[in-house]
Design an enzyme around this catalytic site. Structure first.
Site, mmCIF file in Angstrom:
data_model
loop_
_atom_site.group_PDB
_atom_site.id
_atom_site.type_symbol
_atom_site.label_atom_id
_atom_site.label_comp_id
_atom_site.label_asym_id
_atom_site.label_seq_id
_atom_site.Cartn_x
_atom_site.Cartn_y
_atom_site.Cartn_z
ATOM 1 N N ARG A 30 0.801 -1.223 0.000
ATOM 2 C CA ARG A 30 0.000 0.000 0.000
ATOM 3 C C ARG A 30 0.834 1.274 0.000
ATOM 4 O O ARG A 30 0.293 2.355 0.233
ATOM 5 C CB ARG A 30 -0.980 -0.041 1.179
ATOM 6 C CG ARG A 30 -2.011 -1.144 0.991
ATOM 7 C CD ARG A 30 -3.034 -1.231 2.104
ATOM 8 N NE ARG A 30 -4.104 -2.145 1.733
ATOM 9 C CZ ARG A 30 -4.085 -3.474 1.925
ATOM 10 N NH1 ARG A 30 -3.036 -4.051 2.504
ATOM 11 N NH2 ARG A 30 -5.086 -4.228 1.535
ATOM 12 N N THR A 55 1.622 -5.543 4.308
ATOM 13 C CA THR A 55 1.060 -4.840 3.149
ATOM 14 C C THR A 55 0.957 -3.338 3.392
ATOM 15 O O THR A 55 0.594 -2.588 2.505
ATOM 16 C CB THR A 55 -0.358 -5.363 2.823
ATOM 17 O OG1 THR A 55 -1.243 -5.074 3.921
ATOM 18 C CG2 THR A 55 -0.352 -6.865 2.563
ATOM 19 N N GLY A 93 -4.324 -11.351 10.124
ATOM 20 C CA GLY A 93 -5.349 -11.607 11.126
ATOM 21 C C GLY A 93 -6.325 -12.698 10.754
ATOM 22 O O GLY A 93 -6.946 -13.300 11.629
ATOM 23 N N TRP A 112 -2.959 -3.677 9.304
ATOM 24 C CA TRP A 112 -2.377 -3.609 7.966
ATOM 25 C C TRP A 112 -2.733 -2.355 7.181
ATOM 26 O O TRP A 112 -2.466 -2.286 5.984
ATOM 27 C CB TRP A 112 -2.781 -4.844 7.172
ATOM 28 C CG TRP A 112 -4.237 -5.192 7.226
ATOM 29 C CD1 TRP A 112 -4.844 -6.035 8.116
ATOM 30 C CD2 TRP A 112 -5.268 -4.713 6.370
ATOM 31 N NE1 TRP A 112 -6.193 -6.106 7.853
ATOM 32 C CE2 TRP A 112 -6.483 -5.313 6.788
ATOM 33 C CE3 TRP A 112 -5.301 -3.837 5.276
ATOM 34 C CZ2 TRP A 112 -7.695 -5.074 6.164
ATOM 35 C CZ3 TRP A 112 -6.525 -3.587 4.648
ATOM 36 C CH2 TRP A 112 -7.696 -4.216 5.093
ATOM 37 N N ASP A 158 -16.197 -10.814 9.952
ATOM 38 C CA ASP A 158 -15.015 -10.304 9.260
ATOM 39 C C ASP A 158 -15.133 -8.809 8.972
ATOM 40 O O ASP A 158 -14.744 -8.334 7.910
ATOM 41 C CB ASP A 158 -14.785 -11.083 7.956
ATOM 42 C CG ASP A 158 -13.376 -10.895 7.404
ATOM 43 O OD1 ASP A 158 -12.484 -10.522 8.185
ATOM 44 O OD2 ASP A 158 -13.174 -11.101 6.195
ATOM 45 N N ARG A 175 -16.864 -0.961 8.340
ATOM 46 C CA ARG A 175 -17.404 -2.034 7.501
ATOM 47 C C ARG A 175 -18.716 -2.575 8.035
ATOM 48 O O ARG A 175 -19.486 -3.192 7.295
ATOM 49 C CB ARG A 175 -16.399 -3.191 7.418
ATOM 50 C CG ARG A 175 -15.142 -2.860 6.660
ATOM 51 C CD ARG A 175 -14.392 -4.127 6.346
ATOM 52 N NE ARG A 175 -13.033 -3.857 5.958
ATOM 53 C CZ ARG A 175 -12.236 -4.740 5.386
ATOM 54 N NH1 ARG A 175 -12.681 -5.963 5.165
ATOM 55 N NH2 ARG A 175 -10.999 -4.436 5.065
#
Length: 428
Positions: free
Chosen positions: A39, A83, A100, A149, A210, A237
């Site tokens: 990233r 990442t 994770g 991340w 998730d 999310r």
């Protein structure tokens, strides 16, 4: 710019490659790290910093691309990956770890930029006797997840580091992880000199869907409900949009920003979600993702790419182990009023929502909101009402956030599209 296990320096006016640093992919990595996802880099003085797929932090010479130093971030050979783009905080590099979904003990760590010496490490899954350990019931706490991340945010005025954390492990099997599972699915506010926790908030206690809270952490100074406030904006999310007073963690607003939300009726006065019984249809699947959002001081709107999509948990009679299946979804660019959380306008996006093709948004001071849609087009819209201003068909896949920069008084906007970089120049 970065690619799988590589970094490149380009001439910002012509795109000519100046140097490249690359190394073979590591063996035994998992998830996005195994795909080579990276990233970005951080730049401080004469060094460029990046994280590798196996969670090594590298310092490269800014002029030549040669390796200056390298440190291994994890001490133990768990399923760690890397990442993240590192974050500069004073004379330190701060970075997190991925993995994770595969079983790690997540952490955030700070390193001296000059030498790579570790200054501190903050674990996102507590050990026995530490605060939060009592929120784990069962054996899962050993490798409880809590990935870090995505790059956090630093506020120099209050000298506070903010970092989002990911889901617990196992992500859907909670037989050995009762309780709230701190400090997964959290925002952590920390002292940057020591990594000590100032305050935290958990968005989804005991997450089984998730719903990483690994999304952009946007810091805003503005007048809010009649008071000058230092805010933290977060579209999770789980489908709720949150506004905090970032100086103390006070929750000022929590409101759903998706049309169909089945798992909770709202966020209570205690800051906890008011859960609803699950009937096999879980909405959202993932309301948003890690890609960049934007805030406009002019409109006082928060812009986020939203996915309206549910998952259906079928019985084991007609699907293996009740594995969730996704319903057909739709993606929108949505503008939220930060005082009320209401949707002011939204633009339906063309193209498939399959996979992780979620491009972030960039807002310029000229009021132009720029992004890449799922069909591959580069799009510019008016920040006030979402009215289209311009588009360009790339024929590729957009899943990164554009960036803007200026050289010799000319402004550019750059996109990574597939394996190419496209750069557009704005008129003088």
């Amino acid at each position: 710019m970065t690619g799988p296990q590589s970094a490149y320096a380009l001439d910002a006016q012509t795109g000519r490659e100046i140097w490249e640093y690359s190394r073979p992919r590591a063996q035994g990595t998992f998830g996005d790290a195994s795909l080579g996802t990276n990233r970005g880099v951080a730049i401080l003085q004469d060094k460029v910093f990046m994280v590798t797929d196996n969670a090594h932090l590298l310092a490269l010479n800014r002029t030549t691309g040669k390796l200056v130093w390298e440190v291994v971030m994890p001490d133990e050979p768990q399923h760690y990956g890397g990442t993240v783009a590192p974050l500069i905080v004073k004379d330190m590099m701060v970075a997190g770890v991925a993995g994770g979904d595969w079983g790690i003990r997540g952490f955030i760590a700070a390193y001296q930029a000059s030498t790579g010496e570790r200054v501190w490490r903050h674990w996102t899954v507590p050990a026995a006797g530490e605060p939060g350990y009592e929120t784990w019931k069962g054996t899962a706490v050993t490798y409880g997840g809590g990935g870090t991340w995505l790059t956090g945010s630093y506020d120099p005025e209050t000298d506070t580091l903010y970092w989002p954390t990911g889901n617990p492990f196992p992500d859907s099997d909670d037989r050995e992880r009762g309780g709230d599972n701190l400090y997964t699915n959290c925002i952590l506010a920390m002292e940057p000199a020591t990594g000590k926790l100032k305050w935290y908030y958990q968005f989804t206690p005991h997450d089984v869907h998730d719903w990483d809270s690994v999304v952009p952490t946007v810091l805003v100074d503005t007048r809010y409900r009649g008071r000058d406030r230092k805010l933290l904006l977060h579209a999770d999310r789980n489908g709720f949009f949150y506004v905090f007073d970032r100086t103390n963690g006070e929750l000022l607003l929590a409101k759903n920003f998706i049309q169909r939300l089945t798992w909770a009726s709202g966020i209570g006065s205690d800051g906890r979600p008011q859960r609803l019984p699950e009937d096999g249809v879980i909405c959202p699947q993932s309301a948003t993702n890690w890609n960049a959002t934007a805030f406009s001081p002019a409109t006082r709107l928060y812009y986020v790419m939203v996915t309206e999509e549910c998952s259906v948990k079928l019985s084991s009679v007609n699907w293996k182990a009740g594995r969730p299946q996704e319903e057909f979804g739709k993606r929108y660019l949505r503008a939220l009023d930060i005082e009320t959380g209401k949707v002011v306008w939204d633009n339906p996006q063309n193209g498939s929502v399959e996979g992780k093709r979620v491009a972030g948004v960039l807002l310029t001071a000229g009021g132009v909101l720029v992004y890449g849609d799922p069909s591959g087009d580069v799009v510019a819209v008016d920040e006030r009402n979402g009215k289209p201003l311009w588009n360009f068909s790339t024929g590729g896949i957009n899943k990164t956030t554009p960036m803007t920069y200026a050289v010799d008084g000319k402004q550019y906007i750059a996109f990574a599209v597939g394996a190419e970089i496209l750069c557009f120049g704005l008129p003088y």
